[in-house]
Structures are given as C-alpha cells and as structure tokens.
Write a protein that holds these residues in place. Structure first.
Motif, PDB file in Angstrom:
ATOM      1  N   GLY A   7       0.978  -1.254  -0.005  1.00  9.13           N
ATOM      2  CA  GLY A   7       0.118   0.057  -0.104  1.00  9.13           C
ATOM      3  C   GLY A   7       0.753   1.281   0.009  1.00  9.13           C
ATOM      4  O   GLY A   7       0.510   2.248  -0.861  1.00  9.13           O
ATOM      5  N   TRP A   8       1.950   1.283   0.715  1.00  5.73           N
ATOM      6  CA  TRP A   8       2.888   2.317   0.756  1.00  5.73           C
ATOM      7  C   TRP A   8       3.480   2.608  -0.767  1.00  5.73           C
ATOM      8  O   TRP A   8       3.756   3.812  -1.120  1.00  5.73           O
ATOM      9  CB  TRP A   8       3.870   2.085   1.896  1.00  5.73           C
ATOM     10  N   TYR A   9       3.610   1.515  -1.439  1.00  6.73           N
ATOM     11  CA  TYR A   9       4.426   1.663  -2.649  1.00  6.73           C
ATOM     12  C   TYR A   9       3.323   2.168  -3.619  1.00  6.73           C
ATOM     13  O   TYR A   9       3.738   2.910  -4.437  1.00  6.73           O
ATOM     14  CB  TYR A   9       4.853   0.280  -3.144  1.00  6.73           C
ATOM     15  N   TRP A  10       2.088   1.547  -3.604  1.00  9.81           N
ATOM     16  CA  TRP A  10       1.145   2.219  -4.458  1.00  9.81           C
ATOM     17  C   TRP A  10       0.943   3.537  -4.374  1.00  9.81           C
ATOM     18  O   TRP A  10       0.767   4.527  -5.228  1.00  9.81           O
ATOM     19  CB  TRP A  10      -0.001   1.439  -4.600  1.00  9.81           C
ATOM     20  N   TRP A  11       0.863   4.143  -3.021  1.00  8.55           N
ATOM     21  CA  TRP A  11       0.466   5.321  -2.661  1.00  8.55           C
ATOM     22  C   TRP A  11       1.726   6.309  -3.057  1.00  8.55           C
ATOM     23  O   TRP A  11       1.424   7.127  -3.417  1.00  8.55           O
ATOM     24  CB  TRP A  11       0.195   5.540  -1.098  1.00  8.55           C
ATOM     25  N   SER A  12       2.821   5.702  -2.870  1.00  7.79           N
ATOM     26  CA  SER A  12       4.166   6.706  -3.207  1.00  7.79           C
ATOM     27  C   SER A  12       3.994   7.012  -4.807  1.00  7.79           C
ATOM     28  O   SER A  12       4.753   7.875  -5.383  1.00  7.79           O
ATOM     29  CB  SER A  12       5.109   5.970  -2.798  1.00  7.79           C
ATOM     30  N   ASN A  13       3.607   5.964  -5.613  1.00  6.51           N
ATOM     31  CA  ASN A  13       3.788   5.960  -6.974  1.00  6.51           C
ATOM     32  C   ASN A  13       2.439   6.207  -7.725  1.00  6.51           C
ATOM     33  O   ASN A  13       2.249   6.082  -8.733  1.00  6.51           O
ATOM     34  CB  ASN A  13       4.432   4.719  -7.707  1.00  6.51           C
ATOM     35  N   ARG A  14       1.554   6.834  -7.050  1.00  6.88           N
ATOM     36  CA  ARG A  14       0.271   7.228  -7.541  1.00  6.88           C
ATOM     37  C   ARG A  14       0.222   8.215  -8.511  1.00  6.88           C
ATOM     38  O   ARG A  14       1.035   9.099  -8.416  1.00  6.88           O
ATOM     39  CB  ARG A  14      -0.883   7.490  -6.446  1.00  6.88           C
ATOM     40  N   ASP A  15      -0.745   8.264  -9.496  1.00 10.74           N
ATOM     41  CA  ASP A  15      -0.812   9.385 -10.468  1.00 10.74           C
ATOM     42  C   ASP A  15      -1.607  10.266 -10.013  1.00 10.74           C
ATOM     43  O   ASP A  15      -1.688  11.174  -9.072  1.00 10.74           O
ATOM     44  CB  ASP A  15      -0.984   8.700 -11.899  1.00 10.74           C
ATOM     45  N   GLU A  16      -2.817  10.514 -10.961  1.00  6.65           N
ATOM     46  CA  GLU A  16      -4.094  11.264 -10.365  1.00  6.65           C
ATOM     47  C   GLU A  16      -4.961  10.381  -9.276  1.00  6.65           C
ATOM     48  O   GLU A  16      -5.310   9.387  -9.765  1.00  6.65           O
ATOM     49  CB  GLU A  16      -4.862  11.472 -11.548  1.00  6.65           C
ATOM     50  N   CYS A  17      -5.129  10.947  -8.260  1.00  8.11           N
ATOM     51  CA  CYS A  17      -5.930  10.192  -7.065  1.00  8.11           C
ATOM     52  C   CYS A  17      -6.582  11.221  -6.232  1.00  8.11           C
ATOM     53  O   CYS A  17      -6.332  12.079  -5.944  1.00  8.11           O
ATOM     54  CB  CYS A  17      -4.808   9.353  -6.447  1.00  8.11           C
ATOM     55  N   ASP A  18      -7.831  10.722  -6.066  1.00 10.51           N
ATOM     56  CA  ASP A  18      -8.790  11.651  -5.217  1.00 10.51           C
ATOM     57  C   ASP A  18      -8.104  11.809  -3.701  1.00 10.51           C
ATOM     58  O   ASP A  18      -7.552  10.845  -3.088  1.00 10.51           O
ATOM     59  CB  ASP A  18      -9.982  10.821  -4.941  1.00 10.51           C
ATOM     60  N   PRO A  19      -7.993  12.858  -3.441  1.00  9.52           N
ATOM     61  CA  PRO A  19      -7.067  13.381  -2.457  1.00  9.52           C
ATOM     62  C   PRO A  19      -7.663  12.724  -0.870  1.00  9.52           C
ATOM     63  O   PRO A  19      -7.273  12.121   0.007  1.00  9.52           O
ATOM     64  CB  PRO A  19      -7.152  14.735  -2.077  1.00  9.52           C
ATOM     65  N   ARG A  20      -9.052  12.409  -0.984  1.00  7.38           N
ATOM     66  CA  ARG A  20      -9.700  11.634   0.300  1.00  7.38           C
ATOM     67  C   ARG A  20      -9.196  10.242   0.206  1.00  7.38           C
ATOM     68  O   ARG A  20      -9.054   9.821   1.510  1.00  7.38           O
ATOM     69  CB  ARG A  20     -11.239  11.783   0.124  1.00  7.38           C
ATOM     70  N   LEU A  21      -8.969   9.658  -0.883  1.00 10.02           N
ATOM     71  CA  LEU A  21      -8.828   8.126  -0.970  1.00 10.02           C
ATOM     72  C   LEU A  21      -7.098   7.964  -0.647  1.00 10.02           C
ATOM     73  O   LEU A  21      -6.582   7.347   0.025  1.00 10.02           O
ATOM     74  CB  LEU A  21      -8.843   7.669  -2.169  1.00 10.02           C
ATOM     75  N   ALA A  22      -6.323   9.241  -1.260  1.00 14.77           N
ATOM     76  CA  ALA A  22      -4.764   9.018  -0.745  1.00 14.77           C
ATOM     77  C   ALA A  22      -4.796   9.271   0.711  1.00 14.77           C
ATOM     78  O   ALA A  22      -3.846   8.634   1.132  1.00 14.77           O
ATOM     79  CB  ALA A  22      -4.141  10.169  -1.650  1.00 14.77           C
ATOM     80  N   SER A  23      -5.386  10.321   1.305  1.00 16.53           N
ATOM     81  CA  SER A  23      -5.216  10.635   2.656  1.00 16.53           C
ATOM     82  C   SER A  23      -5.436   9.336   3.486  1.00 16.53           C
ATOM     83  O   SER A  23      -4.878   9.114   4.585  1.00 16.53           O
ATOM     84  CB  SER A  23      -5.827  11.880   3.013  1.00 16.53           C
ATOM     85  N   SER A  24      -6.677   8.693   3.193  1.00 13.61           N
ATOM     86  CA  SER A  24      -7.182   7.599   4.022  1.00 13.61           C
ATOM     87  C   SER A  24      -6.380   6.526   3.882  1.00 13.61           C
ATOM     88  O   SER A  24      -5.996   5.735   4.770  1.00 13.61           O
ATOM     89  CB  SER A  24      -8.409   7.169   3.779  1.00 13.61           C
ATOM     90  N   THR A  25      -5.791   6.421   2.825  1.00 17.00           N
ATOM     91  CA  THR A  25      -4.702   5.205   2.314  1.00 17.00           C
ATOM     92  C   THR A  25      -3.463   5.136   3.211  1.00 17.00           C
ATOM     93  O   THR A  25      -2.792   4.442   3.885  1.00 17.00           O
ATOM     94  CB  THR A  25      -4.552   5.094   1.079  1.00 17.00           C
ATOM     95  N   GLN A  26      -2.817   6.345   3.302  1.00 19.14           N
ATOM     96  CA  GLN A  26      -1.765   6.924   3.936  1.00 19.14           C
ATOM     97  C   GLN A  26      -2.031   6.564   5.331  1.00 19.14           C
ATOM     98  O   GLN A  26      -0.954   5.937   6.219  1.00 19.14           O
ATOM     99  CB  GLN A  26      -1.385   8.137   3.508  1.00 19.14           C
ATOM    100  N   TRP A  27      -2.943   7.079   5.733  1.00 13.38           N
ATOM    101  CA  TRP A  27      -3.184   6.728   7.339  1.00 13.38           C
ATOM    102  C   TRP A  27      -3.408   5.235   7.488  1.00 13.38           C
ATOM    103  O   TRP A  27      -2.721   4.653   8.611  1.00 13.38           O
ATOM    104  CB  TRP A  27      -4.460   7.347   7.736  1.00 13.38           C
ATOM    105  N   SER A  28      -4.217   4.426   6.878  1.00 14.41           N
ATOM    106  CA  SER A  28      -4.334   2.938   7.018  1.00 14.41           C
ATOM    107  C   SER A  28      -2.897   2.436   7.115  1.00 14.41           C
ATOM    108  O   SER A  28      -2.660   1.444   7.990  1.00 14.41           O
ATOM    109  CB  SER A  28      -5.236   2.318   6.055  1.00 14.41           C
ATOM    110  N   PHE A  29      -1.893   2.405   6.108  1.00 13.22           N
ATOM    111  CA  PHE A  29      -0.719   1.739   5.990  1.00 13.22           C
ATOM    112  C   PHE A  29       0.042   2.458   6.970  1.00 13.22           C
ATOM    113  O   PHE A  29       1.037   1.586   7.506  1.00 13.22           O
ATOM    114  CB  PHE A  29      -0.114   1.819   4.487  1.00 13.22           C
ATOM    115  N   THR A  30       0.084   3.519   7.562  1.00 16.25           N
ATOM    116  CA  THR A  30       1.143   4.178   8.395  1.00 16.25           C
ATOM    117  C   THR A  30       0.582   3.462   9.770  1.00 16.25           C
ATOM    118  O   THR A  30       1.657   2.946  10.612  1.00 16.25           O
ATOM    119  CB  THR A  30       1.034   5.508   8.687  1.00 16.25           C
TER     120      THR A  30
END
Length: 258
Positions: free
Chosen positions: A200-223
C-alpha cells in the motif's frame, strides 16, 4: 436444644468458649431446609434431607474454603471473558465499518492505482486476528473456570497433593501447546499484513491522479498498520521466546513446573 419448627436451625458449642460460627467442633442441630425456610449458618449444613445434630470438622471447613476459592476464581474468569467479548465486538465493528466505507464511498473515488481495492482488503485484516483472539480467550476462560482444574490447583499449591499437581500439569501442557499454535498463526498473519501495508505504501508513493480523500485515508491506513503490526509482532515474538515450551514444562523444579 428445645423444640423448634421444621426448617429452623439451632447452634450449640462443645465447650464454653465463645467460638465463631463454622468453627471446627461446633455442633449444628438442623432440619431439611426448603424454599422460603432460610439458609443454614454454614454452606452445606445441615445436609439436605437429613436431621442433626452434626459436628463440623476441620475437613468440613477446608471444603468450604476450597469452594469459596473456586467460586472467586470462576467469577474472575467470567469477568475477563466478558471483557474479551467486548474487545472482539469492537474489532468486528471496525472491520464492518471499513467494508461499509468501501461500498459507500471508496469504490466511487478515482485513482490511478487501485487504492480503493487495497483499502477493502486492508479492512479485512482483523478477521484472522479476531478468530485467533476469541479462540484464545475462550480457551483461557474454559480452563480458568473449570471446577476440577481450580480444585486441583488449590490442592497442588496448598496441600502439596502429588496427584493433583500431575493433573494440573497435564492441563497446563495441553493449554500451552494450543496457545503456541495460536501464536504461530498470529505471527503468520502479521507477516502477511505487514507485506500488504508495504505494498500500500508503494502504490501510494507511485500514484498518479488520485482523489485526495482516498490518498489521505490510504496513507493513514498503512501507517497505522505498519506501526501496530510491527509492535504486535515484536511482542508476540518476545512472548514466545520467554515462554517455556510445553514439552519442557515438566523439566526442572516442582515450583517451576507448577
């Protein structure tokens, strides 16, 4: 003793000493105690369906003390079981909440990487933890509330009964063997979920266009997942390293084995 109605209870002492109720040597005159007729001064006296007088011995008093110890331990085990049930329900609620969030929000959010699917799988990571946790909690409750085990524990520790010690040891070996199996299962799950959080951290770090709400919640989840499961894995490893293996419990001194 005089004449008393059925169901009454009278007490006399074998000497002029002022002894407390339940004192060994106390003579208890009683009748069968039925519903609504009150309770005897000492649990189990007079015996049901019999009439007195009865002489209370030291063995009778010790049986009463053992019964009190068993009931206190069973009450404590029941309270711990209720707390474990509450924890299990809370973990289940978190899992249901994560799945609900996916179907009602995350699956509609746009992202170059499928972080929504990652979050759905991540939300299910507590399921095996719940299974192992509740399995261990019930096994612990079943052992610590078992009347035979508790009585044997008392006789082994207080009365130094060799046969009771052997029975307690056998039950402890069986319990610890299953506990070790549960710990290994939890470790395998933890390793898998740490690997998933790294993905999840790898996908989040290499994301292109992504909804900020989804990106933020994903970062919180894998952290949170990386920190939590790393600590849990370290604790589980430490616990397994410091716990004596079940097959070696009988080795060493009697106190250590107990």
């Amino acid at each position: 003793f005089g004449f008393r109605r059925p169901g009454s209870l009278s007490v006399s002492r074998t000497s002029s000493m002022n002894v407390a109720p339940g004192y060994p040597g106390q003579v208890v005159q009683g009748f069968p105690v039925g519903p609504g007729q009150g309770q005897p001064a000492y649990a189990g006296y007079p015996p049901s369906g019999q009439q007195g007088p009865f002489v209370m011995t030291s063995a009778d008093l010790l049986r009463g003390q053992t019964r009190n110890m068993v009931e206190a331990a069973q009450a404590k085990a029941g309270s711990q079981w209720h707390c474990d049930l509450i924890i299990g329900f809370l973990l289940s609620f978190i899992t249901i909440s994560d799945v609900y969030t996916y179907f009602n929000r995350d699956q509609y959010l746009q992202c170059g990487k499928d972080l929504a699917m990652w979050k759905l799988v991540d939300g299910l990571k507590l399921l095996p933890v719940i299974v192992f946790f509740m399995w261990g909690a019930y096994a612990k409750y079943k052992l610590r509330s078992d009347e035979g085990y508790l009585m044997d524990s008392k006789h082994a520790e207080v009365d130094h009964d060799a046969e009771a010690s052997a029975r307690v040891l056998a039950q402890n070996v069986s319990f610890l063997a299953m506990e070790r199996a549960r710990n290994w299962g939890i470790l395998v799950c933890i390793a898998g979920w740490i690997a998933w959080d790294v993905l999840g951290w790898y996908w989040w770090s290499n994301r292109d266009e992504c909804d900020p709400r989804l990106a933020s919640s994903t970062q919180w989840s894998f952290t949170v997942g990386l920190v939590l499961f790393s600590l849990l894995g370290a604790y589980n490893c430490y616990n397994m390293m410091t716990t004596k293996p079940p097959e070696n419990i009988g080795a060493g001194s009697d106190s250590e084995s107990a």
